[in-house]
Design a protein around this motif. Sequence first.
Motif: not given
Length: 770
Positions: A353, A444-445, A448
Amino acid sequence: MSPYTFEFEDGAVREWSLTDTGAAPTLVEDYTPSLFVSGPDDALADLRARLDPDPKVVATARDRWATDLHEAHVGERSRPLRVDCERVGEIRTLVREIRGVHERGTHAPGTFRLYDVDLEPGFRYCLDRRIDPTPTRELRTLRLELDDPALADGTVAALRLEGEPIIETASPADEFEILRTLNRRLERDDPDVLVVSHGDLIPLLERRASELGLEEFSLGRLPGWTQLAGENAFESYGRVGHSPARYRVPGRAIVDTSNSFLWNQSGLAGLEYMVAKTGRPLQEAAWGSIGTLLTSRQIRIARDDWGVLAPWNKWEPERFSDVSTLHAADRGGFTFAPEVGLHEDVHEIDFASLYPRIICEYGVSPETVDCAHDAGALECDSHRVPQLGYEICEGGARGTDDGPFLPSVLEPLLSDRAAIKERLADDPPEPEASRLRAESGAIKWVLVSCFGYQGYRNAKYGRIECHEAINAYARDIALTAKGRLEDAGWRIVHGIVDSLWVTPREGVDPEPLADVIADIGERVGIPLEHDGSYEWVCFVPLRESIPSADGAASEPADVSAATANAGRSATAPDSAPAGELNSAPAGALTKYFGKRESGQYKFRGIELRQRSTPEYVAESQRAFVAALDRERDPAAVCDVLERRLGALRRGEVDPAALEITKRVSKPLSAYHRRTRTVAALERYERRGVDRRPGQSVRYLVADDDARGPERVRLPFEANAAAGLEYDAAFYATLLVRACESVVSPLGWDRSRIRRHLREGRTVRLSAFVD
């Protein structure tokens, strides 16, 4: 228990709270939603005098709030005008009047700045009442599906319940019984969430039940349904999207799978996690984009922890910079040239990340980058952004123990994801593992999107200088990692922003990779992880720079440094013809494939990862890669291609495996070229099925030389027509192109493939092994 879904009608709010057996409603009649207006004191006094007699306005007052993060950072507060409205639906009406009547008539444009305007009703209500809409027990779902042709025809005979037809081979005459069966199922299961294949299924079911005289039918826990919004097209990052109409039924949340990215990525568990982290009710979280969910979390933290209102329009412009700073700042993440070719003994390492951790590690936030506080008002330590010289203030909001704003948004998500990874490493039971994977995917999205959102022109708490600072740190970290790896005896064969592919340098005994990456992680403050080891990896060249059979590029490659770089193959298979691996074609940064030491293949960017690629072509490309793995010879791959082409030309391929999916970018009338997408749109129109910009079309190419709609067939036409033929020559071209992506790292281009097929060589037995 806290309510999980809401309805807004006639100035009242109906809260639905989950119980052990179902859900119970509570009617709230004293809710008055508010918007805020800032501006000069005399202008606000004039506006208040104008709004007090307005029947839409319940009350006005001057409250103390921070109107941006900078104010909160230095401990200041403004006194914006709070305007309480009678109903949620009147917020937008009042805003238009403030802008178009009250400001335009007596004040200069931009005198008033508005806050808390464009919040979804449920999210606004939870925010104002400090309600946590996270479901308090396991939700019960019911899945309803109807295909597009039936939806367009207005018939529910083909309705599927939990994936199964209610009546096999049903006809319109069976609709009454189908709806009665559905109603009994709703009464028996009492679902909390309706998962529908398309939002328009809601009014269709209700309308058909009414037309057929089924009076007791209701999709909600109470009778009735409401349309919340109509369908529309939108553009985001140059891509056209489609948002279908949205509906509500009493007492149940609706998840429209055609309009829920998060549902399709992580299912109900991922949605519930984001409800807890954003404060958006389930139905609003389901249709929200990743950027919307991130913004919701920011708004909630800004309101609850920082006392900052949500601006309607972004006001803060980019600050003036000198030419040298602009030159240094106007760059993306650092990339290393992919060395085109086949490489053995490759290790992939990446920073966990990277961008979110840069934000948290270095305190990058709109209020900390070149903090504008007076020296006497706030004293704090600071550091400089590499290359750019921006000053990062290390203090949090004055008067609190919180750190900078963006880290306070992201750190809990990073901690949760790290904890989830640790739990998954312990191999928990599958139900728990499935939930953990869904939650990790949802996190995660959002992680991102957090970096790119800082550069988004409409981001409520975004700032371009933050975007530039994050990139500068990322470039510095990449160069630090490069230097340490090379000093340790490792060679970088490719790198893109946060991932590096390394292999031991020839003739050097390198330091253990685990020790090197641990040292790098300690130096930069961000963990560097070993993502996997590969037996071999192929980096694919850009198509226009693939060398031809004589070793020269087929045409000059005009490739910018931002999209591709030149490289040289490190490993040449013994069977490759001489002279074909000596060029240095430009490498595509996101196209590669390889075999992990576990035996699994990994693919990125090539045709089988592209949404528009037909299933047969994708399967064939997997077979090409397997052949390359077995033989390390382009000729062996072409032998598999020859067999696959033969099956295609003999008509042995199922037409369903040749369907192509394309996104529509504009209405049919706006297209000027007679493309296959246009032909598909014309056929959809013939069948009465609407396809709007942002939606997708699926078709089979029947005759690529034909004109108009006869060029293609639609999937439901293909399934209904016996003996339907496809254009073998068209699909053969797609197969050859997919094969070229696999053999191009070894120097073979399309002309070399076709020449091999014409030579009539004996096909080896391995060509028949997939």
